[in-house]
Design an enzyme around this catalytic site. Structure first.
Site, mmCIF file in Angstrom:
data_model
loop_
_atom_site.group_PDB
_atom_site.id
_atom_site.type_symbol
_atom_site.label_atom_id
_atom_site.label_comp_id
_atom_site.label_asym_id
_atom_site.label_seq_id
_atom_site.Cartn_x
_atom_site.Cartn_y
_atom_site.Cartn_z
ATOM 1 N N ASP A 15 -3.941 10.900 11.505
ATOM 2 C CA ASP A 15 -3.519 10.396 10.591
ATOM 3 C C ASP A 15 -4.446 8.930 11.438
ATOM 4 O O ASP A 15 -4.310 8.795 12.511
ATOM 5 C CB ASP A 15 -1.943 9.378 10.820
ATOM 6 C CG ASP A 15 -1.154 10.665 10.635
ATOM 7 O OD1 ASP A 15 -1.994 11.697 9.680
ATOM 8 O OD2 ASP A 15 -0.189 10.577 10.485
ATOM 9 N N ASP A 136 6.910 10.686 -0.668
ATOM 10 C CA ASP A 136 7.485 10.286 0.752
ATOM 11 C C ASP A 136 9.060 9.700 0.787
ATOM 12 O O ASP A 136 9.183 9.272 0.017
ATOM 13 C CB ASP A 136 7.350 9.193 1.750
ATOM 14 C CG ASP A 136 5.232 9.704 1.607
ATOM 15 O OD1 ASP A 136 5.492 11.279 2.050
ATOM 16 O OD2 ASP A 136 4.612 9.427 1.690
#
EC number: 5.3.1.16
Length: 261
Positions: A15, A136
Site C-alpha cells: 500500500d 470494501d
C-alpha cells in the site's frame, strides 16, 4: 457439497502513501505505519520469495480520486516478472488504459463501480478480463472514496451488479478486520461467494495459517491478499505458499468442516 479450491493464490500487498509502503489499521489513514523503506525493493523481495502476483494500492489516489504514485507503480511493474494488480483512484477509462499500458496486469476499481456503473461497463468492454472490482465493506455496507464514505449498498448486491457489467473478478475486503490479524470475516465471504459467478479474492484480517486454511475451504474463493501478517512476521510468505498455494503440503484440519454450513 460445494467444491473447495485446490489451492489459493497468495498475494502480498504493498500500500503506497506519500511514496512509502505502509499498512493501515481498519482503514484509518491517521494510523498509517511504514512497513518498508523502499517499495520497489520490497516488491522485488516478495517476488524473489515466490509470490505469484503482487497487489498494489495507491492510497493517495483512493483519497484524491486520481492515481498519485504512478512513477513508483511503473518502477515496480518494470522490475518484476510476476503480474501486478493495482487499485486506488482509478475512476476513468483513461486512467485504466494508462496503467495497463504501463504493464499492470489488472486494474481494480471500487468507487467507480458504485458511482459510475456506465463507465465500469465501458471499461470492462474495452479491457475484457483485466478489470476487477474491489468491494470494501463495513458491517456489510459498501465503502467508497478511500474508505472515507459508507453507502447503504450491501456487498452481495454490488457483486451481482458488477458481474453483470463484465467485472472479471471481485476482491472483497472487510474494513473492520483490515490490519487487525483478527481473522477474515468468513460469514460475509460466504454471502459474497453464494452470489458470485466470477473469481473472488479475500482481503482483510488474515493473521495465521489457520485463517488461510479456513479460506481454502470456502467454495469458489481463488486467492488471499496478505499485508500486515507478512510485514509483522505472523506468517512467512513461504509458509503461506506451502500451506495453501499450488503443491501445498498441508491438508485441511477436521474442524474446518464446520465452515461448509
Amino acid at each position: 457439497m460445494p467444491y473447495t479450491s485446490a489451492f489459493l493464490e497468495v498475494i502480498p500487498a504493498i500500500d503506497l502513501l506519500q511514496g512509502r509502503a505502509v499498512r493501515l489499521y481498519q482503514g484509518d489513514y491517521a494510523q498509517a505505519e511504514q512497513v518498508a523503506d523502499d517499495p520497489i525493493q520490497q516488491a522485488e523481495a516478495w517476488a524473489a520469495q515466490g509470490a505469484p502476483r503482487l497487489h498494489v494500492v495507491d492510497l493517495d489516489g483512493a483519497k484524491s480520486g486520481d492515481p498519485v504514485n504512478l512513477p513508483i507503480i511503473e518502477r515496480i511493474v518494470r522490475s518484476l516478472a510476476i503480474p501486478v494488480q493495482v487499485g486506488g483512484g482509478i475512476r476513468s477509462l483513461e486512467r485504466a488504459r494508462q496503467l495497463l499500458d504501463l504493464g499492470v496486469d489488472r486494474v481494480i476499481v471500487g468507487t467507480l463501480a458504485v458511482e459510475d456503473p456506465d463507465t465500469l461497463e465501458a471499461m470492462t468492454q474495452a479491457f475484457p478480463g483485466r478489470v476487477w472490482v474491489g468491494i470494501d465493506a463495513r458491517q456489510g455496507q459498501v465503502a467508497t472514496r478511500g474508505w472515507l464514505s459508507t453507502t447503504p449498498l450491501r456487498a452481495p448486491e454490488l457483486v451481482q451488479r458488477v458481474q453483470a457489467q463484465g467485472a472479471a473478478g471481485i476482491i472483497y475486503t472487510d474494513i473492520s478486520r483490515d490490519g487487525t490479524l483478527a481473522g477474515p470475516n468468513l460469514e460475509q465471504l460466504r454471502q459474497i461467494l453464494a452470489v458470485s459467478q466470477v473469481p473472488v479474492i479475500a482481503s482483510g484480517g488474515i493473521g495465521s495459517l489457520t485463517d488461510l486454511l479456513a479460506l481454502l475451504s470456502l467454495p469458489r474463493l481463488t486467492g488471499a491478499i496478505l499485508g500486515k501478517a507478512l510485514y509483522s512476521g505472523a506468517i512467512s510468505l513461504q509458509e503461506a505458499l506451502r500451506a495453501v498455494g499450488p503443491g501445498r503440503w498441508q491438508d485441511l484440519p477436521p474442524e474446518t468442516g464446520s465452515l461448509w454450513a
